[in-house]
Structures are given as structure tokens and as C-alpha cells.
Design an enzyme around this catalytic site. Structure first.
Site, PDB file in Angstrom:
ATOM      1  N   CYS A 216       3.618   8.053 -12.876  1.00 55.39           N
ATOM      2  CA  CYS A 216       3.689   8.453 -11.464  1.00 55.39           C
ATOM      3  C   CYS A 216       4.882   9.349 -11.167  1.00 55.39           C
ATOM      4  O   CYS A 216       4.925   9.992 -10.113  1.00 55.39           O
ATOM      5  CB  CYS A 216       3.729   7.223 -10.562  1.00 55.39           C
TER       6      CYS A 216
ATOM      7  N   HIS B 175       6.774   8.758  -3.645  1.00 47.76           N
ATOM      8  CA  HIS B 175       5.543   8.380  -4.344  1.00 47.76           C
ATOM      9  C   HIS B 175       4.829   7.324  -3.507  1.00 47.76           C
ATOM     10  O   HIS B 175       5.427   6.321  -3.112  1.00 47.76           O
ATOM     11  CB  HIS B 175       5.904   7.836  -5.726  1.00 47.76           C
TER      12      HIS B 175
ATOM     13  N   ASN C  70      -2.675   5.013  -4.252  1.00 43.38           N
ATOM     14  CA  ASN C  70      -1.721   5.475  -5.267  1.00 43.38           C
ATOM     15  C   ASN C  70      -2.449   6.385  -6.258  1.00 43.38           C
ATOM     16  O   ASN C  70      -3.272   5.907  -7.042  1.00 43.38           O
ATOM     17  CB  ASN C  70      -1.120   4.247  -5.978  1.00 43.38           C
TER      18      ASN C  70
HETATM   19  N1  COA Z   1      -6.940  -9.423  -2.608  1.00 41.12           N
HETATM   20  C1  COA Z   1      -6.696 -10.706  -2.293  1.00 41.12           C
HETATM   21  N2  COA Z   1      -5.750 -11.445  -2.910  1.00 41.12           N
HETATM   22  C2  COA Z   1      -5.041 -10.837  -3.874  1.00 41.12           C
HETATM   23  C3  COA Z   1      -5.257  -9.504  -4.248  1.00 41.12           C
HETATM   24  C4  COA Z   1      -6.268  -8.792  -3.572  1.00 41.12           C
HETATM   25  N3  COA Z   1      -6.539  -7.513  -3.855  1.00 41.12           N
HETATM   26  N4  COA Z   1      -4.411  -9.179  -5.229  1.00 41.12           N
HETATM   27  C5  COA Z   1      -3.662 -10.280  -5.465  1.00 41.12           C
HETATM   28  N5  COA Z   1      -4.059 -11.285  -4.648  1.00 41.12           N
HETATM   29  C6  COA Z   1      -3.546 -12.624  -4.563  1.00 41.12           C
HETATM   30  C7  COA Z   1      -2.889 -13.076  -5.843  1.00 41.12           C
HETATM   31  O1  COA Z   1      -3.882 -13.533  -6.754  1.00 41.12           O
HETATM   32  C8  COA Z   1      -2.001 -14.185  -5.354  1.00 41.12           C
HETATM   33  O2  COA Z   1      -2.792 -15.357  -5.207  1.00 41.12           O
HETATM   34  P1  COA Z   1      -2.238 -16.775  -5.716  1.00 41.12           P
HETATM   35  O3  COA Z   1      -0.994 -17.008  -4.923  1.00 41.12           O
HETATM   36  O4  COA Z   1      -3.353 -17.684  -5.401  1.00 41.12           O
HETATM   37  O5  COA Z   1      -1.976 -16.580  -7.173  1.00 41.12           O
HETATM   38  C9  COA Z   1      -1.598 -13.731  -3.955  1.00 41.12           C
HETATM   39  O6  COA Z   1      -2.518 -12.695  -3.592  1.00 41.12           O
HETATM   40  C10 COA Z   1      -0.203 -13.182  -3.854  1.00 41.12           C
HETATM   41  O7  COA Z   1       0.041 -12.377  -4.973  1.00 41.12           O
HETATM   42  P2  COA Z   1       1.396 -11.641  -5.150  1.00 41.12           P
HETATM   43  O8  COA Z   1       1.428 -11.042  -6.513  1.00 41.12           O
HETATM   44  O9  COA Z   1       2.537 -12.524  -4.737  1.00 41.12           O
HETATM   45  O10 COA Z   1       1.272 -10.505  -4.049  1.00 41.12           O
HETATM   46  P3  COA Z   1       2.352  -9.470  -3.650  1.00 41.12           P
HETATM   47  O11 COA Z   1       2.757  -9.726  -2.262  1.00 41.12           O
HETATM   48  O12 COA Z   1       3.419  -9.354  -4.694  1.00 41.12           O
HETATM   49  O13 COA Z   1       1.520  -8.124  -3.702  1.00 41.12           O
HETATM   50  C11 COA Z   1       1.106  -6.227  -5.090  1.00 41.12           C
HETATM   51  C12 COA Z   1       0.906  -7.717  -4.908  1.00 41.12           C
HETATM   52  C13 COA Z   1       0.447  -5.803  -6.408  1.00 41.12           C
HETATM   53  C14 COA Z   1       0.446  -5.494  -3.933  1.00 41.12           C
HETATM   54  C15 COA Z   1       2.639  -5.911  -5.114  1.00 41.12           C
HETATM   55  O14 COA Z   1       3.282  -6.757  -6.040  1.00 41.12           O
HETATM   56  C16 COA Z   1       2.924  -4.479  -5.471  1.00 41.12           C
HETATM   57  O15 COA Z   1       2.585  -3.562  -4.752  1.00 41.12           O
HETATM   58  N6  COA Z   1       3.604  -4.230  -6.598  1.00 41.12           N
HETATM   59  C17 COA Z   1       3.909  -2.883  -7.026  1.00 41.12           C
HETATM   60  C18 COA Z   1       2.677  -2.258  -7.597  1.00 41.12           C
HETATM   61  C19 COA Z   1       2.790  -0.779  -7.782  1.00 41.12           C
HETATM   62  O16 COA Z   1       3.318  -0.089  -6.952  1.00 41.12           O
HETATM   63  N7  COA Z   1       2.251  -0.296  -8.878  1.00 41.12           N
HETATM   64  C20 COA Z   1       2.149   1.082  -9.166  1.00 41.12           C
HETATM   65  C21 COA Z   1       3.362   1.596  -9.785  1.00 41.12           C
HETATM   66  S1  COA Z   1       3.310   3.322  -9.955  1.00 41.12           S
END
Ligand code: COA
Length: 327
Positions: A117, A254, A284
Site C-alpha cells: 500500500c 492511505h 482500501n
Molecule cells: N463483520 C462482523 N464481525 C466481524 C467482521 C466483519 N466483517 N470482521 C471481524 N469481525 C468480528 C471478529 O470476528 C471479532 O469477533 P469475536 O470478538 O467474536 O472474535 C469482532 O468482530 C471484533 O474483532 P476485532 O479484530 O477486535 O475488530 P477490530 O475493531 O480490531 O476491527 C479491523 C478489525 C480489521 C477492521 C481492524 O483491526 C483494522 O482495520 N485493522 C487494520 C487493517 C488494515 O488497515 N489493513 C490494511 C493494511 S494496508
């Protein structure tokens, strides 16, 4: 090249595939919901490449718009640089070579850059270096293109909801105009934990390759890294270029997750309305994210010649960095 010359962006272009997939569309196939996706990421929709489209097709669409806006003929290009991790061919030839052939850029050298990215940010600086090295340099075309839909696991709700496809392009030219051009770039990498964000497949032996070519991510680790990295880039420019926050016209980050952008904003002295965001519509798009945002901002008419624009990005590698540009 004269010493006072800088490299300016003289034209931008963007392309999003026609197929628009909403959060509700995903929720029809996957255990997720519009409310979860929008509240955790800020994403409402993403655009997905058609079955008969390729990354080079998207790159060509964006490139032709940027060339037209710059008033530059493809035959006059000196280099074509394509930032991508989702190439038409696995390995070689590069997408930049395919694009060179499509455009008829007969005088151009062509190369791909792999920095995930952060690829466009890296590519701008590589282009700037080439143009400063090459006396009398011709214009350079830099494209970020990504077909993330082809490498995400559509059964993994943790990752697939985040990504979209698209391409963004910029034409670079040398200028002697005062108050225009790229002032500086900041490129960094932290490569010691590649598994934080990686695409399977490949040829490595440790650990041996057993999985398909699909994206994997430790979302929480990436989130923490991203907030710190995005803020570090902007603070670096404020400090090293001795800029006041008021001098910054726009920050073009980004577009990974709106909560990452908001958390980074809180660490910075720059007004929130100066952060350009289009994540709700595009999701993204990895290496295409920043050039797509630049093209949209450019087209909006909100940019004036001489405005100070700071890009800041992060991605797999992990990589991060940014560019400080007088528009
Ligand atoms: N829909 C519903 N629930 C979802 C889900 C979705 N699409 N994706 C994850 N969950 C659930 C998880 O399974 C978890 O459930 P559990 O508690 O029963 O295990 C719960 O939501 C919370 O998950 P968590 O990982 O704590 O969520 P979060 O608040 O950290 O958000 C991301 C997850 C991926 C959105 C966040 O961590 C993020 O944006 N990270 C950076 C990713 C990124 O930018 N990547 C690209 C880099 S270039």
C-alpha cells in the site's frame, strides 16, 4: 537538470471498475453487516474488477486520463513506474512493461515497484530520483494499481470487507516554477515481522509454502502500527521542512480504515478537515489508494497551484512513508 528544478505532478487520473459492491451485498453472502463494516472501517462500498478486466486494463484507463490532463504524449515518456502487488503475470513481465506496450511509450523504461500500500509513495520518490539523475529527463508516468479482489479470501470476513480494486496515475515533469514540485519524501520499512500482513503462495522455503495466493492479516497489529506510522510521517515533514500546521493544505492518507485515520489525526496538530478521505466509496485499494485520492482531490477543484500536500501511507512489508508536494 538545473539545480533549482523540481519534479511536479502535472496531471492525475483515476479509474474505478464499474461493478460497485455494497456492504449489504457482502452481508448477503457472509456473516457480517453494513453497520459492523461502516462502524469499524468507514467503508460503505468497494469497486470490483470485471471478469474480463486485468490490472493493466485499469492502469491504462487511469494513465490515459493523467496523460491527457498533463498534456503529455505517451511517446514522450521517459519512464513508466507501476506500483502494484497484483500483477497481470505472476512475476514477469512487469505490469509497467505491459502498460508501456499498450500506450506506445516507445522512449520509456518501465519497472514495477513492490511496496504494497506504500507503493505509490515509494514510486514517486524513485521517479524523482531517476528524473534528477537523468539530465533533460522526459516526463514520467507513475501508476498505482491493485486488483485486491483477486487475492482476498471472500470467506474471511476479517479481511475481505476491507478491500477494493482500482488504479490511480500521475504524470511527473521537471519544473523551474518557484513554489511547485516534490519537496521531500520519507520512506521506511520494518521487515522483521512479514507475517503481520502477507500474501500466501510464492517460493519461500521457511516456512514452506503450503497455502494459496491469498491475503492474510493480523488486523489489530496492523492497526497499531498504522496509526503510529501515519502520524510519524506527517510529523517528520513538519519538523524537517520547518512547516507550521497552517501551511499544510491537505493530508492525503492511505485509505485503509477511517478509525486509523481518525486516531492518526488526533496525534497531529493539523485540522481534521484537511485530511482527504474517500474510503467510504472506494475502500482500501492498496497501491492505488493515494493516487486515486490525489486524482479525486485534483478533480474536485479544491487544489490550487502551490498548495502543500502531504501524502502518508503504510502497508505490507511492513512499509510506510510519505511525500511533501507543492502542488
Ligand atoms: N463483520 C462482523 N464481525 C466481524 C467482521 C466483519 N466483517 N470482521 C471481524 N469481525 C468480528 C471478529 O470476528 C471479532 O469477533 P469475536 O470478538 O467474536 O472474535 C469482532 O468482530 C471484533 O474483532 P476485532 O479484530 O477486535 O475488530 P477490530 O475493531 O480490531 O476491527 C479491523 C478489525 C480489521 C477492521 C481492524 O483491526 C483494522 O482495520 N485493522 C487494520 C487493517 C488494515 O488497515 N489493513 C490494511 C493494511 S494496508
Amino acid at each position: 537538470m538545473k539545480s533549482e528544478q523540481r519534479v511536479k505532478i502535472s496531471g492525475t487520473g483515476g479509474y474505478l471498475p464499474a461493478r460497485r459492491v455494497t456492504n449489504d451485498d457482502l452481508a448477503a453472502e457472509l456473516d457480517t453487516s453494513h453497520d459492523w463494516i461502516v462502524s469499524h472501517t468507514g467503508i460503505c462500498a468497494r469497486h470490483i474488477m470485471a471478469a474480463d478486466e486485468s490490472p493493466c486494463d485499469m492502469a491504462e484507463r487511469a494513465a490515459r486520463v493523467a496523460l491527457e490532463r498533463a498534456g503529455v504524449a505517451a511517446a514522450d515518456l521517459g519512464y513508466i513506474i507501476v506500483a502494484t502487488t497484483t500483477q497481470d503475470y505472476s512475476g514477469f513481465p512487469s505490469t509497467a512493461c505491459l502498460l508501456q506496450g499498450r500506450l506506445g511509450a516507445t522512449q520509456a523504461g518501465a519497472l514495477d515497484i513492490s511496496a504494497a500500500c506504500t507503493g505509490f509513495v515509494y514510486s514517486l520518490e524513485v521517479a524523482r530520483g531517476l528524473m534528477h539523475c537523468d539530465r533533460g529527463a522526459r516526463p514520467t508516468l507513475v501508476v498505482g494499481v491493485e486488483a485486491m479482489s483477486r487475492i482476498v479470501d471472500w470467506k474471511d470476513r476479517n479481511t475481505c470487507v476491507l478491500f477494493g480494486d482500482g488504479a490511480g496515475a500521475a504524470v511527473l515533469e521537471l519544473t523551474s516554477e518557484a513554489g511547485r514540485g516534490i519537496l521531500a519524501s520519507y520512506l521506511r520499512a520494518e521487515g522483521s515481522n512479514p507475517d503481520t500482513l502477507y500474501c500466501g503462495g510464492g517460493l519461500r522455503t521457511q516456512p514452506p509454502v503450503t497455502e494459496a495466493r491469498l491475503a492474510h492479516m493480523n488486523g489489530r497489529v496492523v492497526f497499531g502500527f498504522a496509526v503510529k506510522a501515519m502520524a510519524e510521517v506527517v510529523l517528520h515533514f513538519l519538523e524537517t521542512l520547518q512547516l507550521s500546521p497552517e501551511q499544510v493544505s491537505f493530508v492525503v492518507p492511505h485509505q485503509a480504515n477511517i478509525r486509523i485515520l481518525q486516531a492518526a489525526q488526533k496525534r497531529l496538530p493539523i485540522a481534521p478537515e484537511k485530511f482527504f478521505m474517500n474510503i467510504a466509496e472506494v475502500a482500501n485499494t492498496s497501491a492505488a489508494s493515494i493516487p486515486l485520492a490525489l486524482a479525486e482531490l485534483d478533480r474536485s477543484g479544491r487544489l490550487r497551484a502551490g498548495d502543500l500536500v502531504i501524502t502518508t501511507g503504510f502497508g505490507a512489508g511492513l512499509t510506510y512513508g510519505g511525500n511533501a508536494i507543492l502542488w
